[in-house]
Design a protein around this motif. Structure first.
Motif: not given
Length: 683
Positions: A128-133
């Motif tokens: 989804g839109d989960v950030p890379v970190n």
């Protein structure tokens, strides 16, 4: 002073035999690291590093028995630091919430789940839109959306559920979160919709290409040998178990033949031994070579090359790596004119494995492999002093096989019983009928098939291999159906196995009469195990299942759902019934509100939103467990998903509540402990 002098003299008498204790000291340090309930700070490692330097200096400066103790202390501290360094080096983001939505990633591994569904491991993940970190680097997904034709290296997309790796299903139980941490898994889940391939395997790395080659070999093997025989053949050649059904796997476990599936010390030893023997005989048959070249060393070199190829084609999992290290050490001993099979060689192999993967100390595979190997080398080393084995040239191999199976079985039985809660009463019989076939037919035929594969003639050897595997499956099916074939054992306290291991190692390694002291911890451990008590009440971390120990065994609040948790609870109880049978022990009650009177308290289990909406009682003598969030007023002990998320699974014994979070503590692989002001300790 006299006592100290005697200890010093006793240690000096062990000179020449102390190296075998090196992996034990290293393992003690590793075990201490994993037993902590907090993550050590940097100053702890700094102090340990200084301590190692001081102890090594003492050990090298003094030539007394106490110097050996100093070196042992240094190894313990080194093991602790090694485990900590390994845990930090594999750190990757872990999903901290339940997720539903698009999942995208590259296929790097495939196997089957406990429900017999195809399961894939993905890297280069997009969620989804989960950030890379905060995005997991690897996830494992069970595919329930219908058949899928997948290959390693493909990039796929689907919509599914992901959640953080689950903690122990009961306090003190196996911690899958820790296992997943060292596997690099940041989330696990499933999908019920079809999987789409959005990119072919064009950017495959070397590891993925090897995996693709393994899968191609596996498909070819299954095409020639259909059915369970082909799945078995693929498992022992490439490590791919996806072609084997659960019924076959269960019969192999019940007959104590499941170790034939894992590409471990047996397979690696049989293969390298066969290659060594073939090349030595062939080279010795050529006079010019036999008289001028070191035939034995050349054969060992060819066997080592075969081991490397087998390591790559079998997937290179932890068990295979461990087996490769063991045979490499023994073949290396031949190359440098040392005894190939000795306790020193076993110690070197154990040191290498522990240095490379300290976490493997906790795995049953490591424990059983080195327990069997150490026991065989130690016992046959002692028997060597009594001269050759009596009997004719026909009875000696049979007697040796019987003795080897008995020794290995006795050495590994406590470990298998502690980890898997089962004992195969006819395991010796099944192994006697199967292991010789594996060594004389299956492994040689697999090696010949590999040689013939470039010419397209592998089917001849694979059919011979199939005959041997069919015999083994027949043995497992017959033995597993015998009356009383499988017994069940209650889980021991966590300190029982270390006591047994240290006592047995003392018996095997110490020189002199003092070795018999090792019997004391072994006997004490078994007596403690015999008196082991299971928790009176168990509560799942989801609130979806409750189990109460009754006169007839554990009574479960549900006959369906939370099946994995129910199975583990019953196995740890040493109870061989299934979930439906255990649920019949629960008193009759409403479908969605289950009640159980226990020691003057009333346990109430609520499942479903409708039942939760109609429940408003909360009295001091009640313990309420709910699979949905509740907002109650009163003095009861309430455990709903919101509360259980902080505590993990629960165990109640003698009016004391123990949580999984308490037993694990705050480690790299566990979520942070948060305060729960409404958690009632007195309930």
């Amino acid at each position: 002073m006299r006592v100290l002098a005697r200890v010093d003299a006793a240690l000096l008498n062990q000179t020449g035999y102390l190296f075998q204790w090196s992996p034990i000291c290293l393992a003690v340090g590793i075990g201490l690291y994993f037993s902590l309930r907090f993550e050590p700070e940097w100053h702890v490692y700094a102090c340990l590093l200084l301590g190692v330097a001081v102890l090594v200096w003492i050990g090298r400066a003094r030539r007394t028995g106490w110097a050996a103790l100093a070196m042992g202390g240094a190894l313990i501290a080194a093991g602790f630091m090694l485990a900590g360094a390994r845990a930090h080096s594999v750190a990757e983001p872990v999903l901290s919430w339940r997720y539903y939505g698009p999942i995208e990633g590259r296929v790097v591994a495939m196997d089957r789940s406990a429900s017999d569904a195809l399961r894939v491991t993905l890297d280069r993940v997009r969620v989804g839109d989960v950030p890379v970190n905060r995005r997991p680097q690897r996830v494992r997904l069970s595919l329930h959306g219908g058949p899928a034709s997948l290959a390693p290296g493909q990039r796929i997309m689907t919509t599914g559920h992901l959640s953080p790796p689950q903690g122990p299903v009961e306090p003190g139980g196996f911690d899958f979160r820790r296992h997943a941490w060292f596997q690099g898994l940041g989330a696990v889940g499933y999908t019920r919709v079809p999987v789409m391939t959005i990119a072919p395997a064009t950017d495959a790395t070397e590891g993925v290409r090897i995996t693709a080659l393994r899968m191609a070999i596996s498909e070819r093997v299954r095409a020639i040998l259909p059915g369970e025989v082909g799945g078995f053949a693929a498992a022992v050649t490439t490590g791919d178990r996806s072609g084997m059904g659960q019924e076959t796997l269960n019969s192999l476990r019940a007959s104590n033949l499941a170790h034939l599936l894992a590409i471990s010390g047996l397979h690696m030893g049989l293969l390298t031994g066969f290659v060594f023997l073939v090349f030595r005989l062939c080279l010795s048959a050529i006079p010019e070579v036999a008289l001028r070249l070191p035939v034995r060393k050349m054969a060992a070199s060819f066997a080592l090359v075969a081991a490397v190829i087998y390591l790559m084609l079998s997937g290179g999992n932890v068990a295979t790596e461990r087996a490769f290290v063991m045979v490499s050490v023994m073949l290396g001993a031949i190359l440098i004119d040392r005894r190939a099979i000795s306790l020193r060689a076993v110690a070197v192999a154990a040191l290498i494995v522990l240095i490379l993967r300290p976490e493997s100390l906790l795995s049953p595979g490591f424990q059983m492999s080195f327990a069997a190997t150490t026991a065989l080398v130690a016992v046959f080393g002692q028997l060597r002093g009594y001269g050759p084995m009596p009997g004719s040239k026909w009875t000696k191999p049979v007697a040796g096989l019987l003795l080897s199976s008995a020794i290995a079985g006795l050495a590994t039985a406590p470990i298998g019983a502690a980890h898997f809660n089962t004992m195969s009463h006819y395991g010796l019989l099944a192994n006697m009928l199967s292991v010789p076939v594996m060594g004389t037919i299956v492994v040689p035929a697999a090696f010949v098939a590999a040689l013939l594969a470039p010419f397209g003639l592998e089917s001849v050897a694979l059919n011979v291999m199939g005959l041997g595997l069919k015999w083994i499956l027949t043995v497992s099916q017959h033995v597993s159906t015998l009356d009383g074939a499988q017994g069940y054992v209650v889980s021991p306290p966590h300190y029982v196995l270390p006591m047994i291991a240290l006592g047995a190692l003392w018996l095997a390694l110490w020189q002199g009469r003092a070795k018999w002291i090792g019997i004391i911890p072994v006997v004490t451990a078994f007596l403690t195990w015999e008196q082991a008590h299971r928790p009176e009440v168990l509560i799942a971390d989801s609130g979806g299942l409750v189990g109460v120990m009754s006169e007839n065994g554990r009574a479960l609040s549900k006959e369906k759902g939370s099946g994995f948790i129910a199975t583990v609870w019953l196995e740890n109880d040493g109870d061989g019934v299934d979930q439906m049978k255990a649920a019949s022990r629960w008193p009759d009650g409403a479908d969605m509100v289950k009640r159980y009177t226990w020691q003057g308290k009333e346990l109430i289990h609520i499942t479903g939103k409708r039942a939760a909406q109609g429940f408003d009682e909360c009295q001091g003598h009640q313990i309420v467990v709910s699979a949905v969030d509740l907002n109650l007023s009163g003095d009861c002990g309430l455990f709903d998903p919101n509360r259980l998320k902080e505590t993990g699974s629960l165990a109640i014994s003698n009016d004391r509540i123990t949580t999984s979070q308490e037993t694990i503590g705050q480690r790299l692989w566990s979520p942070a402990i948060t305060e729960n002001r409404n958690f009632k300790r007195d309930q």
